[in-house]
Design a protein around this motif. Sequence first.
Motif: not given
Length: 411
Positions: A13-17, A30-35
């Motif tokens: 539900r929320q991962s894209r937000k 990349e840092l945002a996705e890894e974090s």
Amino acid sequence: MPIDTLLAALYRRQSRKILATLIRLLGDFELAEESMQEAFTAALKQWPDEGVPEKQTAWIIRIARNKGIDQIRRRQSARHYAEGQLAVEAEAEGEPGPWFDEDSIRDDQLRLIFTCCHPSLAPETQLVLTLREMCGLTTEQVARGLLQQSATVAQRIVRAKRKIRDAQIPYAVPESSELPQRLGSVLRVIYLMFNEGYSASAGDAVVNAGLAQEAIRLGRLMAELLPDAEVYGLLALMLLQDSRSAARQTPDGQVITLEDQDRSRWNQAAIVEGLHWLDLAMSNQPVGAYSIQAAIAAAHATAADAASTDWQRIVELYDLLYRMSPTPVIALNRAVAIAMRDGPAAGLALLDELAASRYLVNYHLFHVARADLLRRMGNTADAVSAYEQALALTAQWPERRFIEQRIAALK
């Protein structure tokens, strides 16, 4: 509910937000996705002992942001640290700070899609980046949906993120003066995504339902976040087109033409919703190209059967659309509509005029349309020849089978 099930649902539900907000806070895809992944892993370990927090999304964002800042510190990158990180470095383990705001999180999704569709990125790159970052598809899913190699898609995504970073492409919604031009590229990417899902350009299936639904989901998001007549028009067009998906092929994947579709299988809820958005689009001026196309789709969607289709209305809409956007494909569709209104000879005369277009002569649907009109006129030999030209240009297997069946029937 088990914690892993709860977190899986939260991720869906929320991962894209969450990702959109983390890109704003950390300034790096990349840092945002890894974090974010690290924060979900931390929740899986901590929530069973500490309890599920009341504000789950806020908890994930806070933990992910702190983990991202820790990485920045470890990298000892003064440049990264200077680019907006100081404002958030002192966050403690308590409630979210002033950076956490529901309006900001909503706007982060707009920022992300405008970044993915920045005009300095090539159109095909905009498409794969939007599918990856906005829709959350894996690289393999993007490649499969677009019938490309995973390695090619992965390289394109990496290069796009590097260009966004190195060129310092702003993570922002454009100023109002820039919005018409920039909004057009966003809507074009969503429309390309839908078209590839609704009618795949190659492969073993007519419809890639997942890709079409992701495009519709993005259309709904745009309608919520950025009210605009053409946003409404595009959403209406996608819903009205998609309403026919279940009737467009047999269980074994054979193509069913619009004329022969079982209209009881059309999705009436999608039609009702599409007509709602079309009404909103038409109530705003000026009316745009997506809204006109949606009105054409509505004329088909509201006809009780093929025989009662209002071809006069459809021709008038194509006349308007062609004046607005005189492309070869619109000219082709207009010629077919005229053939349905005035007879195959009238349509064939227009198609013969279009045969000089280098684009259309290499477009299989031009030859399919010409073959169908010749077939209706009883000109079997020329119809077979036109179908064979279409077959040579067709990469989608269901369409190939359909054309082969038409050739066999005529012979």
